[in-house]
Write a protein that holds these residues in place. Structure first.
Motif, PDB file in Angstrom:
ATOM      1  N   LEU A   1       2.959  -0.620   5.773  1.00 34.60           N
ATOM      2  CA  LEU A   1       3.951   0.251   6.394  1.00 34.60           C
ATOM      3  C   LEU A   1       3.741   1.732   6.072  1.00 34.60           C
ATOM      4  CD1 LEU A   1       6.622   0.471   8.028  1.00 34.60           C
ATOM      5  CD2 LEU A   1       7.845   0.151   5.861  1.00 34.60           C
ATOM      6  N   HIS A   2       3.372   2.047   4.819  1.00 34.06           N
ATOM      7  CA  HIS A   2       3.287   3.444   4.390  1.00 34.06           C
ATOM      8  C   HIS A   2       1.865   4.005   4.389  1.00 34.06           C
ATOM      9  CE1 HIS A   2       7.494   3.339   3.441  1.00 34.06           C
ATOM     10  NE2 HIS A   2       7.340   2.370   2.544  1.00 34.06           N
ATOM     11  N   VAL A   3       0.898   3.231   4.849  1.00 35.54           N
ATOM     12  CA  VAL A   3      -0.480   3.738   4.902  1.00 35.54           C
ATOM     13  C   VAL A   3      -0.566   4.820   5.980  1.00 35.54           C
ATOM     14  CG1 VAL A   3      -2.902   3.175   5.358  1.00 35.54           C
ATOM     15  CG2 VAL A   3      -1.444   1.534   4.150  1.00 35.54           C
ATOM     16  N   PRO A   4      -1.075   6.024   5.638  1.00 37.42           N
ATOM     17  CA  PRO A   4      -1.225   7.071   6.665  1.00 37.42           C
ATOM     18  C   PRO A   4      -2.021   6.548   7.863  1.00 37.42           C
ATOM     19  CG  PRO A   4      -1.605   7.981   4.483  1.00 37.42           C
ATOM     20  CD  PRO A   4      -1.481   6.494   4.304  1.00 37.42           C
TER      21      PRO A   4
ATOM     22  N   GLY B   1       5.324   3.915 -12.478  1.00 31.17           N
ATOM     23  CA  GLY B   1       6.296   3.645 -11.429  1.00 31.17           C
ATOM     24  C   GLY B   1       7.551   4.495 -11.554  1.00 31.17           C
ATOM     25  N   THR B   2       8.251   4.663 -10.446  1.00 34.08           N
ATOM     26  CA  THR B   2       9.455   5.502 -10.412  1.00 34.08           C
ATOM     27  C   THR B   2      10.522   4.993 -11.381  1.00 34.08           C
ATOM     28  OG1 THR B   2       8.990   5.953  -8.088  1.00 34.08           O
ATOM     29  CG2 THR B   2      11.184   6.506  -8.866  1.00 34.08           C
ATOM     30  N   ALA B   3      10.610   3.680 -11.549  1.00 35.42           N
ATOM     31  CA  ALA B   3      11.633   3.101 -12.435  1.00 35.42           C
ATOM     32  C   ALA B   3      11.200   3.098 -13.897  1.00 35.42           C
ATOM     33  CB  ALA B   3      11.946   1.670 -11.989  1.00 35.42           C
ATOM     34  N   GLU B   4      10.034   3.658 -14.189  1.00 36.89           N
ATOM     35  CA  GLU B   4       9.481   3.587 -15.547  1.00 36.89           C
ATOM     36  C   GLU B   4       9.359   4.959 -16.206  1.00 36.89           C
ATOM     37  OE1 GLU B   4       6.533  -0.195 -14.658  1.00 36.89           O
ATOM     38  OE2 GLU B   4       5.891   1.827 -14.119  1.00 36.89           O
ATOM     39  N   GLN B   5      10.204   5.890 -15.845  1.00 37.96           N
ATOM     40  CA  GLN B   5      10.087   7.244 -16.372  1.00 37.96           C
ATOM     41  C   GLN B   5       9.996   7.239 -17.901  1.00 37.96           C
ATOM     42  OE1 GLN B   5      12.871  10.068 -14.675  1.00 37.96           O
ATOM     43  NE2 GLN B   5      13.014   8.870 -12.798  1.00 37.96           N
TER      44      GLN B   5
ATOM     45  N   PHE C   1       0.829  -1.192   0.000  1.00 37.06           N
ATOM     46  CA  PHE C   1       0.000   0.000   0.000  1.00 37.06           C
ATOM     47  C   PHE C   1       0.874   1.257   0.000  1.00 37.06           C
ATOM     48  CE2 PHE C   1      -2.728  -3.269   1.772  1.00 37.06           C
ATOM     49  CZ  PHE C   1      -3.944  -3.015   1.156  1.00 37.06           C
ATOM     50  N   TYR C   2       0.433   2.259  -0.749  1.00 39.71           N
ATOM     51  CA  TYR C   2       1.117   3.558  -0.774  1.00 39.71           C
ATOM     52  C   TYR C   2       2.616   3.406  -1.069  1.00 39.71           C
ATOM     53  CZ  TYR C   2      -2.870   6.399   0.697  1.00 39.71           C
ATOM     54  OH  TYR C   2      -4.069   7.074   0.729  1.00 39.71           O
ATOM     55  N   ARG C   3       2.938   2.521  -2.021  1.00 36.49           N
ATOM     56  CA  ARG C   3       4.344   2.338  -2.396  1.00 36.49           C
ATOM     57  C   ARG C   3       4.893   3.648  -2.971  1.00 36.49           C
ATOM     58  NH1 ARG C   3       6.373  -2.598  -6.326  1.00 36.49           N
ATOM     59  NH2 ARG C   3       8.607  -2.211  -6.192  1.00 36.49           N
ATOM     60  N   ASP C   4       6.069   4.078  -2.525  1.00 40.70           N
ATOM     61  CA  ASP C   4       6.652   5.381  -2.861  1.00 40.70           C
ATOM     62  C   ASP C   4       5.753   6.497  -2.321  1.00 40.70           C
ATOM     63  OD1 ASP C   4       8.745   4.109  -4.389  1.00 40.70           O
ATOM     64  OD2 ASP C   4       7.297   3.903  -6.022  1.00 40.70           O
TER      65      ASP C   4
END
Length: 259
Positions: A153-156, A234-238, A72-75
């Motif tokens: 982990l990254h869920v508000p 995704g961040t790696a897919e610019q 969840f909430y990756r990046d």
């Protein structure tokens, strides 16, 4: 040697409609060869025969082929940008009845994250997300909505408290979030794309495709979006060639449809 990989690719396409030629060969071939070895077989032909006859092994193959690393909430920074910039802009431009597509949604973390993100701006009854994936098994997992703690982990904190319930060592997402998502089977490399979407999210999947296949998916997403709609990748897919593909770059992972 397991035999001809080219012949194997053709047999797999005939059997599954999955075009292995669109995936980076070295990476995909290693995964497939490993799976064949795990099944105690010595050739591509023998493996094709196995998955043709055994439904469970067929499902294992499709599941193994699919990259299912999801949370969840990756990046988190990108989700903050979605929350503070993209969603308000979309609502201002198009109103509250937005069409949202989570493509290659894996185990459901992403479409459920989208619903939670939009819940800060809209009542849940106005939020609808279509979530698609090639893999039937992960779609079934997504529908269950039960997740390991580490994936949250990254869920508000406010959203975690509101929409998750602890069940043993896992967390169950709330029924009210699940009701906002419609799961469908869809192959990005083969199936017809839906139209009229204001936001399309497809993250950390296209890195496994060849450059040609990736650009073709971007073109199809472009056709699926309304003018000024947004693609979230995704961040790696610019998207280096975004101008050539008629997108406007909003930031490193958000691209608007120009025309």
């Amino acid at each position: 040697m397991l035999g001809s990989y080219e012949t194997f690719k053709k047999q797999i396409f005939h059997l599954t409609q999955i075009d292995l030629s669109s995936y980076k060969e070295n990476q995909m071939r290693r995964r497939i060869d490993s799976l064949i070895s795990k099944n105690g077989l010595l050739s591509y032909d023998a493996y094709v025969e196995l998955i043709r006859k055994d439904k469970e092994k067929f499902e294992q193959f499709v599941n193994y082929l699919t990259i299912n690393v999801s949370e969840f909430y990756r990046d988190p920074d990108q989700w903050k940008y979605l929350d503070t910039v993209v969603i308000p802009e979309l609502i201002h431009r198009f109103g509250k009845n937005l069409k949202i597509w989570s493509a290659a949604c894996s185990t459901g973390n992403e479409p459920y994250s989208l619903v939670m993100a939009f819940s800060r701006h809209l009542p849940l009854y106005q939020i609808r997300v279509v979530a698609t994936d090639i893999d039937k098994q992960v779609l079934e997992t997504a529908k269950l909505g039960l997740y390991a703690e580490k994936s949250l982990l990254h869920v508000p904190a406010d959203l975690k408290n509101r929409f998750f319930k602890k069940v043993g060592n896992a967390y169950q997402i709330s029924r009210e979030i699940q009701n906002c998502v419609e799961f469908r089977e869809h192959n990005l490399l083969k199936d017809v794309y839906p139209f009229g979407y204001h936001l399309i999210v497809c993250r950390n999947v296209l890195i496994y495709f060849t450059e040609e296949a990736r650009d073709e998916v971007y073109r199809k997403f472009h056709r699926s979006l309304v003018k000024d709609g947004v693609l979230f990748i995704g961040t790696a897919e610019q998207m280096i060639n975004f101008k050539e593909l008629n997108y406007q770059r909003k930031n490193v992972v958000f691209y608007g449809k120009e025309m």
